[in-house]
Scaffold this motif. Structure first.
Motif, mmCIF file in Angstrom:
data_model
loop_
_atom_site.group_PDB
_atom_site.id
_atom_site.type_symbol
_atom_site.label_atom_id
_atom_site.label_comp_id
_atom_site.label_asym_id
_atom_site.label_seq_id
_atom_site.Cartn_x
_atom_site.Cartn_y
_atom_site.Cartn_z
ATOM 1 N N ALA A 1 32.809 42.396 -52.895
ATOM 2 C CA ALA A 1 33.340 42.360 -51.560
ATOM 3 C C ALA A 1 33.563 43.532 -50.911
ATOM 4 C CB ALA A 1 34.470 41.371 -51.771
ATOM 5 N N GLU A 2 33.285 43.794 -49.925
ATOM 6 C CA GLU A 2 33.528 45.174 -48.919
ATOM 7 C C GLU A 2 34.612 44.890 -48.030
ATOM 8 O OE1 GLU A 2 29.540 47.251 -48.126
ATOM 9 O OE2 GLU A 2 29.676 45.440 -46.713
ATOM 10 N N GLY A 3 35.214 45.922 -47.690
ATOM 11 C CA GLY A 3 36.227 45.799 -46.616
ATOM 12 C C GLY A 3 37.501 45.306 -47.006
ATOM 13 N N LEU B 1 22.320 44.191 -52.491
ATOM 14 C CA LEU B 1 21.940 43.804 -51.057
ATOM 15 C C LEU B 1 23.155 43.795 -50.321
ATOM 16 C CD1 LEU B 1 19.361 43.074 -49.930
ATOM 17 C CD2 LEU B 1 19.658 40.814 -50.178
ATOM 18 N N ASP B 2 23.218 44.880 -49.223
ATOM 19 C CA ASP B 2 24.380 45.157 -48.466
ATOM 20 C C ASP B 2 24.389 44.351 -47.436
ATOM 21 O OD1 ASP B 2 26.303 47.077 -47.819
ATOM 22 O OD2 ASP B 2 25.019 48.656 -47.760
ATOM 23 N N ASP B 3 25.875 44.314 -46.975
ATOM 24 C CA ASP B 3 26.086 43.639 -45.798
ATOM 25 C C ASP B 3 25.587 42.110 -45.711
ATOM 26 O OD1 ASP B 3 26.622 46.063 -44.841
ATOM 27 O OD2 ASP B 3 25.069 46.086 -43.553
ATOM 28 N N PHE B 4 25.756 41.356 -47.073
ATOM 29 C CA PHE B 4 25.046 40.017 -47.240
ATOM 30 C C PHE B 4 25.650 39.212 -46.336
ATOM 31 C CE2 PHE B 4 24.124 36.243 -49.409
ATOM 32 C CZ PHE B 4 22.469 36.303 -49.280
HETATM 33 CA CA CA Z 1 28.031 47.089 -46.454
#
Ligand code: CA
Ligand code: C2E
Ligand code: CA
Ligand code: CA
Length: 276
Positions: free
Chosen positions: A235-237, A178-181
């Protein structure tokens, strides 16, 4: 129905949803891009925080435009979602990631997961699961490696069809994350009901750790939520050492971000793997 790389689709109806001028132009540009192979997948490494090794990647679309040069997704994905062109583009991305995965494997690298983004719009295609199945068969894609990244908006509708498509794909071994959670409206009920394997913490939270105490608490809460539901958490970014340290201390499983590498073309990604 049109055909791209042998996959037919019929969702797009010319003239429907069409905005005037610039978008109209871009829309025909996108058809040209698909036909002429101007789209490319870049890969951003995913690092396992226990070993510090690259265990996967996210595939991100780029457009090598003959006049405008490299175009980033924010400048063409939203339009393609409006026009429905994201449907064939999304199939192309799965097809291409399969080819790339085979090259990576043949070069002797053993990745755990490669994430491919699926747009909410693709779920309006009644043949989504069926067509994906066909691509997987024809390209002999290793479904253990493939992971689809969904945003919460894809799940928002309490649509049985969406849940069915996800269910069918998960039956053949495909994982979902699940992206951009944290930025959308997932209900806990849905998180439990659907076969989601991992949550991806949105960059907007990661970028403010550890300085903002609110965001720090949110990141901790998401990590705990994921683990309590037996999911992984990515964790993204991640851009700084202090963000990385915080994530390690708080048992985040994996990270991706400019601190390690931006998304890069396949050949560069393989160089990074070789050096890892
Ligand atoms: Ca994302
Ligand atoms: P996303 O799925 O959330 O992908 C992560 C975005 O964050 C990527 O932007 C990536 O380049 C960027 N990013 C990664 N690490 C960092 C970092 O440390 N700092 C900063 N500032 N940014 C970082 P990108 O490649 O421009 O893609 C933007 C969005 O376009 C993606 O967001 C995704 O929603 C969409 N997208 C890209 N490729 C596809 C695709 O094949 N299909 C669909 N449906 N959507 C796609
Ligand atoms: Ca993503
Ligand atoms: Ca995002």
């Amino acid at each position: 129905a049109k055909r791209i790389h042998g996959f037919s689709y019929s969702i797009y109806e010319p003239g429907k949803d069409r905005a005037p001028s610039y978008e109209g132009l871009l829309e025909s540009d996108i058809w040209t891009a698909l036909k002429k192979g101007q789209f490319e997948l870049y890969y951003q490494p995913r690092i396992d925080l226990r070993t510090g090794k690259i265990v996967g990647a996210e595939a991100l679309m780029r457009w090598n435009h003959p006049l405008h040069g490299l175009i980033l997704p924010d400048d063409f994905i939203p339009v393609s979602e409006q026009t429905g062109q994201i449907v064939p583009m999304g199939f192309w991305a799965i097809y291409q990631s399969g080819r790339d995965l085979a090259l990576i494997k043949n070069a002797g690298f053993d990745l755990q997961k490669v994430g491919v983004n699926l747009s909410f719009r693709q779920f309006q295609d009644d043949h989504l699961a069926q067509t994906i199945h066909r691509i997987i068969d024809s390209e002999k894609i290793d479904t253990r490696i493939l992971e689809f990244e969904l945003t919460e908006s894809a799940l928002l509708s309490d649509d049985l069809h969406v849940q069915q498509s996800i269910g069918e794909l998960s039956k053949i071994g495909i994982d979902f994350s699940l992206d951009d959670f944290g930025t959308g409206y997932s209900s806990f009920a849905l998180l439990q009901k659907l076969p989601i394997n991992a949550l991806k913490i949105d960059r907007s939270f990661v970028s403010k750790i550890p300085s903002s105490s609110d965001d720090t608490e949110i990141v901790r809460a998401i990590i705990n939520l994921a683990h309590n539901l037996n999911m992984g958490v990515i964790a993204e970014g991640v851009e700084t050492r202090s963000q990385l340290d915080f994530l390690i201390q708080n048992n985040c499983d994996q990270v991706q971000g400019f601190f390690f590498s931006p998304p890069v073309p396949l050949t560069d990604f393989m160089k990074i793997l070789r050096a890892d």
